[in-house]
Design a protein around this motif. Structure first.
Motif, mmCIF file in Angstrom:
data_model
loop_
_atom_site.group_PDB
_atom_site.id
_atom_site.type_symbol
_atom_site.label_atom_id
_atom_site.label_comp_id
_atom_site.label_asym_id
_atom_site.label_seq_id
_atom_site.Cartn_x
_atom_site.Cartn_y
_atom_site.Cartn_z
ATOM 1 N N ALA A 60 0.813 -1.216 0.000
ATOM 2 C CA ALA A 60 0.000 0.000 0.000
ATOM 3 C C ALA A 60 0.845 1.266 0.000
ATOM 4 C CB ALA A 60 -0.944 -0.006 1.200
ATOM 5 N N LEU A 61 1.982 1.239 0.693
ATOM 6 C CA LEU A 61 2.814 2.432 0.765
ATOM 7 C C LEU A 61 3.367 2.828 -0.600
ATOM 8 C CD1 LEU A 61 4.818 1.802 4.063
ATOM 9 C CD2 LEU A 61 2.941 3.410 3.714
ATOM 10 N N GLU A 62 3.671 1.831 -1.423
ATOM 11 C CA GLU A 62 4.238 2.086 -2.743
ATOM 12 C C GLU A 62 3.216 1.985 -3.869
ATOM 13 O OE1 GLU A 62 5.234 -0.250 -0.618
ATOM 14 O OE2 GLU A 62 7.360 0.009 -0.151
ATOM 15 N N HIS A 63 2.020 1.501 -3.557
ATOM 16 C CA HIS A 63 0.986 1.177 -4.540
ATOM 17 C C HIS A 63 1.568 0.253 -5.612
ATOM 18 C CE1 HIS A 63 -2.931 1.441 -6.302
ATOM 19 N NE2 HIS A 63 -2.460 1.855 -7.456
ATOM 20 N N LYS A 64 2.060 -0.891 -5.129
ATOM 21 C CA LYS A 64 2.618 -1.917 -5.994
ATOM 22 C C LYS A 64 2.170 -3.281 -5.496
ATOM 23 C CE LYS A 64 6.787 0.766 -7.084
ATOM 24 N NZ LYS A 64 8.276 0.773 -7.132
ATOM 25 N N LEU A 65 2.448 -4.306 -6.286
ATOM 26 C CA LEU A 65 2.203 -5.683 -5.882
ATOM 27 C C LEU A 65 3.524 -6.421 -5.754
ATOM 28 C CD1 LEU A 65 -0.737 -6.732 -8.256
ATOM 29 C CD2 LEU A 65 -0.908 -6.060 -5.852
ATOM 30 N N VAL A 66 3.571 -7.359 -4.839
ATOM 31 C CA VAL A 66 4.694 -8.275 -4.780
ATOM 32 C C VAL A 66 4.144 -9.675 -5.061
ATOM 33 C CG1 VAL A 66 4.510 -8.437 -2.245
ATOM 34 C CG2 VAL A 66 6.585 -9.230 -3.404
ATOM 35 N N TYR A 67 4.738 -10.342 -6.033
ATOM 36 C CA TYR A 67 4.317 -11.706 -6.372
ATOM 37 C C TYR A 67 4.871 -12.664 -5.321
ATOM 38 C CZ TYR A 67 4.133 -16.198 -8.797
ATOM 39 O OH TYR A 67 3.911 -17.510 -9.119
ATOM 40 N N LEU A 68 4.008 -13.525 -4.794
ATOM 41 C CA LEU A 68 4.424 -14.437 -3.729
ATOM 42 C C LEU A 68 4.644 -15.853 -4.231
ATOM 43 C CD1 LEU A 68 2.091 -13.219 -0.828
ATOM 44 C CD2 LEU A 68 4.458 -12.537 -1.335
ATOM 45 N N PHE A 69 3.618 -16.465 -4.803
ATOM 46 C CA PHE A 69 3.782 -17.861 -5.229
ATOM 47 C C PHE A 69 2.600 -18.307 -6.077
ATOM 48 C CE2 PHE A 69 1.425 -18.044 -1.205
ATOM 49 C CZ PHE A 69 0.417 -18.959 -1.485
ATOM 50 N N ASN A 70 2.798 -19.428 -6.738
ATOM 51 C CA ASN A 70 1.739 -20.192 -7.373
ATOM 52 C C ASN A 70 2.048 -21.648 -7.061
ATOM 53 O OD1 ASN A 70 -0.450 -20.996 -8.846
ATOM 54 N ND2 ASN A 70 0.405 -20.497 -10.850
ATOM 55 N N GLU A 71 1.060 -22.457 -7.008
ATOM 56 C CA GLU A 71 1.314 -23.860 -6.693
ATOM 57 C C GLU A 71 0.247 -24.741 -7.307
ATOM 58 O OE1 GLU A 71 -0.627 -24.229 -2.272
ATOM 59 O OE2 GLU A 71 1.353 -23.322 -2.385
ATOM 60 N N GLU A 72 0.550 -26.004 -7.412
ATOM 61 C CA GLU A 72 -0.390 -26.955 -7.997
ATOM 62 C C GLU A 72 -1.644 -27.062 -7.128
ATOM 63 O OE1 GLU A 72 1.369 -30.728 -8.690
ATOM 64 O OE2 GLU A 72 2.949 -29.963 -10.010
ATOM 65 N N ALA A 73 -2.756 -27.292 -7.794
ATOM 66 C CA ALA A 73 -4.046 -27.494 -7.115
ATOM 67 C C ALA A 73 -4.432 -26.297 -6.244
ATOM 68 C CB ALA A 73 -4.011 -28.777 -6.274
ATOM 69 N N MET A 74 -4.043 -25.094 -6.691
ATOM 70 C CA MET A 74 -4.351 -23.910 -5.902
ATOM 71 C C MET A 74 -5.864 -23.707 -5.769
ATOM 72 S SD MET A 74 -2.776 -20.050 -6.221
ATOM 73 C CE MET A 74 -3.686 -19.564 -7.689
ATOM 74 N N ASP A 75 -6.596 -23.929 -6.862
ATOM 75 C CA ASP A 75 -8.046 -23.760 -6.828
ATOM 76 C C ASP A 75 -8.684 -24.684 -5.795
ATOM 77 O OD1 ASP A 75 -7.592 -21.999 -8.830
ATOM 78 O OD2 ASP A 75 -8.711 -23.080 -10.379
ATOM 79 N N GLU A 76 -8.213 -25.921 -5.777
ATOM 80 C CA GLU A 76 -8.765 -26.884 -4.822
ATOM 81 C C GLU A 76 -8.457 -26.483 -3.383
ATOM 82 O OE1 GLU A 76 -7.134 -27.559 -7.517
ATOM 83 O OE2 GLU A 76 -8.260 -29.036 -8.691
ATOM 84 N N LYS A 77 -7.269 -25.972 -3.147
ATOM 85 C CA LYS A 77 -6.890 -25.557 -1.793
ATOM 86 C C LYS A 77 -7.708 -24.363 -1.318
ATOM 87 C CE LYS A 77 -2.166 -27.343 -2.062
ATOM 88 N NZ LYS A 77 -0.723 -27.027 -2.092
ATOM 89 N N VAL A 78 -7.925 -23.399 -2.225
ATOM 90 C CA VAL A 78 -8.723 -22.238 -1.850
ATOM 91 C C VAL A 78 -10.175 -22.638 -1.625
ATOM 92 C CG1 VAL A 78 -9.559 -19.976 -2.603
ATOM 93 C CG2 VAL A 78 -7.186 -20.630 -3.029
ATOM 94 N N THR A 79 -10.701 -23.519 -2.475
ATOM 95 C CA THR A 79 -12.074 -24.000 -2.306
ATOM 96 C C THR A 79 -12.227 -24.716 -0.975
ATOM 97 O OG1 THR A 79 -12.422 -24.234 -4.691
ATOM 98 C CG2 THR A 79 -13.867 -25.502 -3.240
ATOM 99 N N GLU A 80 -11.290 -25.581 -0.655
ATOM 100 C CA GLU A 80 -11.352 -26.305 0.616
ATOM 101 C C GLU A 80 -11.277 -25.337 1.798
ATOM 102 O OE1 GLU A 80 -8.950 -29.822 3.083
ATOM 103 O OE2 GLU A 80 -8.258 -29.175 1.108
ATOM 104 N N ALA A 81 -10.382 -24.364 1.706
ATOM 105 C CA ALA A 81 -10.237 -23.393 2.793
ATOM 106 C C ALA A 81 -11.468 -22.506 2.917
ATOM 107 C CB ALA A 81 -9.000 -22.529 2.570
ATOM 108 N N SER A 82 -12.245 -22.396 1.820
ATOM 109 C CA SER A 82 -13.459 -21.578 1.809
ATOM 110 C C SER A 82 -14.703 -22.400 2.110
ATOM 111 C CB SER A 82 -13.616 -20.881 0.454
ATOM 112 O OG SER A 82 -12.479 -20.112 0.135
ATOM 113 N N GLU A 83 -14.518 -23.538 2.709
ATOM 114 C CA GLU A 83 -15.628 -24.414 3.086
ATOM 115 C C GLU A 83 -16.471 -24.817 1.873
ATOM 116 O OE1 GLU A 83 -15.566 -25.639 5.877
ATOM 117 O OE2 GLU A 83 -14.894 -24.214 7.418
#
Length: 252
Positions: free
Chosen positions: A138-161
Motif C-alpha cells: 500500500a505504501l508504494e501502490h505496488k504488488l509483490v508476487y508471492l507464489f503459485n502452486e499446484e491445485a491452488m483452486d482446490e486448496k482455496v475452495t477447501e479453505a473456503s468451506e
C-alpha cells in the motif's frame, strides 16, 4: 450459552479499563511496522496510477442502491487499471504522517490510524498478471508476487468451506490482520476496533466494485487454519480475517 456470552465480549468496548500509560505505546516500546517488509529480489509489479477513467457509475446514490452480494461472475478478465482502483479504494495511502512513519491516512478509516491489515490477492484472470498469489504494498501502490502452486483452486475452495466461486473468481481479496499494530496502542480494547475496521474495508470494496461494473461478496465462513496455511501465515501474529472474491457481473 456460557461460551456465547464469552464471545460477546469481543463486541463490547473495553476502553474504560485501558490505561494509556500501560499500553506498549505508553511504555514507549517500538511501534510495529505499518507494512510488512519484502525482499529486494522478489518480483515487484508497478500498478497503474489510479484515475477516474475506470468508473462507469458516477452517481453515489445509484452505487448504494444497486450494491448487493454477487457470487456469479463473467469469464471476462479484470484490467490492471481496475484492480489498481479497487486496491486503492480499500487500502490506498493518501498520506504518511510522523517523522518515523508513525501512521497512515488512507481511503478507509481505522481506529487510531493503525490499519492492521495486509491485502493478499489470489489472481486468476487479471490482464497483465500471471496466475498466483500476490500481496499489495500500500505504501508504494505496488504488488509483490508471492507464489503459485499446484491445485491452488482446490486448496482455496477447501479453505473456503467448499465455496467454489471464491477460488474461481478473477481475483479474490484475502485480508489478513496483524493485531499488534492496534494492540500496541489500545491493548485489550484493540480487538473491537479491528473488527470494525475490517467492515470498513469490505464496504469500500463493495461500493468500488459497483462503480466499475464488478461485483463481490463478503466471506466470513472459511476454515481459519486452512486459509492461514494457504497464505503461509503463522495464525497467531498474522491471520486471515476476511475474504471477498471479485469479478465482472452482468449489467443491471
Amino acid at each position: 450459552m456460557d461460551s456465547i456470552k464469552i464471545q460477546r465480549q469481543w463486541l463490547k468496548s473495553n476502553f474504560d479499563i485501558v490505561d494509556s500509560e500501560d499500553t506498549d505505546q505508553g511504555k514507549k516500546l517500538p511501534q510495529p511496522p505499518i507494512q510488512k517488509s519484502y525482499e529486494e529480489h522478489e518480483e515487484i509489479i508497478d500498478l497503474p496510477e489510479v484515475n477516474k477513467n475506470v468508473i462507469k457509475k458516477n452517481d453515489v446514490f445509484d452505487c448504494f442502491m444497486d450494491r448487493k452480494s454477487n457470487r456469479v461472475y463473467k469469464e471476462e478478465d479484470i484490467s490492471l487499471e481496475e484492480l489498481s482502483f479497487l486496491l486503492w479504494a480499500t487500502q490506498g495511502v493518501k498520506k504518511v504522517v510522523g517523522k518515523t512513519n508513525f501512521a497512515t491516512f488512507r481511503t478507509v478509516p481505522s481506529g487510531g490510524a493503525r490499519h492492521p491489515f495486509e491485502t493478499y490477492l489470489v489472481i486468476n484472470r487479471v490482464e497483465g498478471l500471471k496466475k498466483g498469489v500476490y500481496r499489495y504494498l500500500a505504501l508504494e501502490h505496488k504488488l509483490v508476487y508471492l507464489f503459485n502452486e499446484e491445485a491452488m483452486d482446490e486448496k482455496v475452495t477447501e479453505a473456503s468451506e467448499g465455496q467454489k466461486f471464491v477460488a474461481s473468481a478473477p481475483v479474490t481479496f484475502i485480508w489478513s490482520c496483524i493485531p499488534y499494530r492496534t494492540e500496541w496502542r489500545y491493548s485489550v480494547a484493540a480487538h473491537k476496533t479491528i473488527l470494525q475496521d475490517s467492515g470498513h474495508l469490505c464496504q469500500n470494496l463493495y461500493l468500488a466494485c459497483e462503480a466499475i461494473g464488478c461485483g463481490t461478496v463478503a466471506i466470513g465462513a472459511y476454515n481459519q487454519k486452512a486459509m492461514d496455511n494457504f497464505l503461509k501465515l503463522d495464525g497467531e501474529n498474522e491471520f486471515v480475517i476476511y475474504v471477498a472474491p471479485v469479478g465482472k457481473i452482468e449489467a443491471k
